[in-house]
Design an enzyme around this catalytic site. Sequence first.
Site, short mmCIF file in Angstrom:
data_model
loop_
_atom_site.label_atom_id
_atom_site.label_comp_id
_atom_site.label_asym_id
_atom_site.label_seq_id
_atom_site.Cartn_x
_atom_site.Cartn_y
_atom_site.Cartn_z
N ASP A 251 -53.81 -0.38 15.15
CA ASP A 251 -53.43 0.61 15.90
C ASP A 251 -54.48 0.35 17.45
O ASP A 251 -55.92 -0.49 17.08
CB ASP A 251 -53.47 1.41 16.72
CG ASP A 251 -52.56 2.10 17.49
OD1 ASP A 251 -51.99 1.32 18.68
OD2 ASP A 251 -52.07 3.18 17.44
C1 BGC Z 1 -49.99 2.88 20.91
C2 BGC Z 1 -49.19 2.04 20.37
C3 BGC Z 1 -48.72 0.72 20.63
C4 BGC Z 1 -50.46 0.20 20.97
C5 BGC Z 1 -49.65 -1.29 21.62
C6 BGC Z 1 -50.67 2.23 21.42
O1 BGC Z 1 -51.88 3.23 22.47
O2 BGC Z 1 -50.43 4.24 19.97
O3 BGC Z 1 -48.47 2.59 19.43
O4 BGC Z 1 -48.05 0.26 20.10
O5 BGC Z 1 -50.27 1.02 21.98
O6 BGC Z 1 -49.39 -1.09 22.73
#
Ligand code: BGC
Length: 781
Positions: A251
């Site tokens: 993530d």
């Molecule tokens: C989120 C993810 C997301 C990623 C990219 C993170 O803060 O938890 O679900 O895909 O950001 O935007």
Amino acid sequence: MSIEELTPDADTPGRVFDVERVLAGLTLEEKASLLSGQDFWTTQPVARDGAAGSAAVPSVMVTDGPHGLRKQADSPDHLGLGNSVPATCFPTAVTLGSTWDPALVRRVGEALGRETRANDVAVLLGPGINIKRSPLNGRNFEYLSEDPVIAGELGAALVAGVQSQGVGTSLKHFAANNQEADRMRVSADVDERTLREIYLAGFERVVKRAQPWTVMCSYNKINDVYASQNHWLLTEVLRDEWGFEGLVMSDWGAVRDRVAGVAAGLDLEMPASGGRTDAEVVAAVREGHLDEALVDVAARRVLHLVARSLPALDAPGTYDADAHHALAREAAAAGTVLLKNAAVPTGTTAGTPLLPLAAGDGVAVVGELARTPRYQGAGSSQVNPTRLDDALTALRAATGAEVPFAAGYTVDGADLGSGTDEAALVAEAVEVARTAGTVLVFLGLPASYESEGFDRAHMDLPAGQVALLEAVAAVNERVVVVLANGSAVSVAPWQHLAPAVVEGWLGGQAGGSGVVDVLLGAVNPAGRLAETLPLRLADNPSYGNFPGELGHVRYGEGVLVGYRWYDARQAEVAYPFGHGLSYTTFAYDGVAAEVLGSGAHAADDAPAVRVRVTVTNTGERAGAEVVQVYVGDPAAQVFRPERELKAFAKVELAPGEARELTLDLTARDLAYWHPVLRRWVVEGGEFVVSVGASSRDLRGSATVVVDGDDVRLPLAELSTVAEAMDHPVVGPRIDALVHGGAVADDMLGMIGDMPLAVVADFGLAGFTRTDLATLLSAANA
Ligand code: BGC
């Protein structure tokens, strides 16, 4: 598609490359560079400037998100702040979860895949399938269910749909990311059985069924180890046990120790680290702390991802925005749940349920959310929709009527002009409601109540909205409440004021028209709750253990998540898991279950039990019923939930039509995770198979006797007398010893729990350590 299957495209020579050949030609620094992003949304390229023997590696783009594409043209961020290209905002996962319809969700996935491909994106960052442990999780709208079978079935359908278009998905957030509070540090402290049966089971199903191109690890720790550097999770479970063939990415910002991550199986760190962590990887290899072979493994997976993306990137195609909007509308209606639909004694349709609305009902609409819809949640999944339907306009268009409207309250971001105060808004709404035949009251959570990044503080609607409802209900008893919210809200404080309640969730850009389709009966509601609506927050199993404290959240309720908990306690709920009404009725007959095979060897997916039921549409409208099969294992030696959903089917029936359904259960559907043997086991014996319309509306059940695995533990010095008596080989010897007169009958209860070693040390009944050694070798031979 594997890289071997890629054939060079005549129009784009050089875009297809041989992963192994490229990998062999890369320096350690280049390989390490592949293991983190180039920037916010793209992978690192490798340049070769025409050097012979090795091709350039292009960079590919990954982009959010679960219910629509959020491709940012400029100023990137992962909080949903910056602009993104227009894309269809499909219903959010909470709505899709309530469809209980894998075929429909697959079609949504295909549409998402087409948009991903048309926008030159290689991987769509979704679906999110974390379990809804608490209604307060700010991100519940991005997740499908409190149950892993629903999350897994629908998640697999979405992945299969997206990937059918030649682009990838990222199954997230792996794992045990069930809250937003402290999400980047908190340790989810969960016992292994609970992880396996509840929090990992959905991921396992999607991986095995649909092989997502990528999996995204979560921010949090699991039992004190960050997901991003958790070898057990990312390698032993995900790859070695489940057979995951794709890439694991982090993530955004989830990496704490990149070198440990590479060793654990985290292939790609996102977003870019500015070269810092690449240098750490190189240094660790040079200093002998990290095997270069592990860098090769991760780099190879990045190269595979790039290679498998190229055919679609080279032929992006287009999509039909109108058709996708229509699909979004269909899905929004399908995920709308009719919670309640009672009759009232007055009005044009007195004595019949308020819904569907009838011509001549004289409908009025109250509630700003009817005009300014809340249709998705905030954060990284926020989509810039191609169009936006609001319910008020949709209702006026569909009925051709004027439809009086009063805002009643303000919602975040809705500018109603200065000078409007709350009392005036309510007074205006009361006047509109007073003369209406039926009044639709649109209520819901403002965007400031739920979002990625923080959890809700409570389950309640804004007090002002409830006060509005009270005022409206005081002048008109024909009230239909239509809800817009991303997770369970408390309905108990106010639902007596509304004979009909419709849960529209966050229905995406066509949520407004979709819910109107249900209100008018153009669509017969067939959505079912994929999460329990509890009476009170304090009834929720995580209460007291959510969101944790001092860096830890203890999953103290174990496997009793959602309905498993409420059913175990026979606790009253507002609406049970699986609930949802229709404008027609269904009868269930002939529930029967037949054993097809042994339950032993739970890894085997062969059907073990066949369930049959005949469902009849006993009403006057065509409609769809969601038939739910629950399994209970009352005789197991471990505590198991009263019943657990193991299969379901959505069936469309014409009025009067009857259909016999056959649903198969595998051995795994009967199994539990044995915490000591550390594997799935089916404990042979009786299983209760129940078939119904919700976890609380069971229409029939059958008992089957299935043979299972050997779940006995090896006998040891600290095994008890009772355990030894149960043993098939040495049991008779112990029995003879105990019952041979040496132990008084009234001592039997006391000695049962005594370890054999203690019996020997006390010399009870002349039993010695030598006898114990002989006994153990006979037992474990
Ligand atoms: C989120 C993810 C997301 C990623 C990219 C993170 O803060 O938890 O679900 O895909 O950001 O935007």
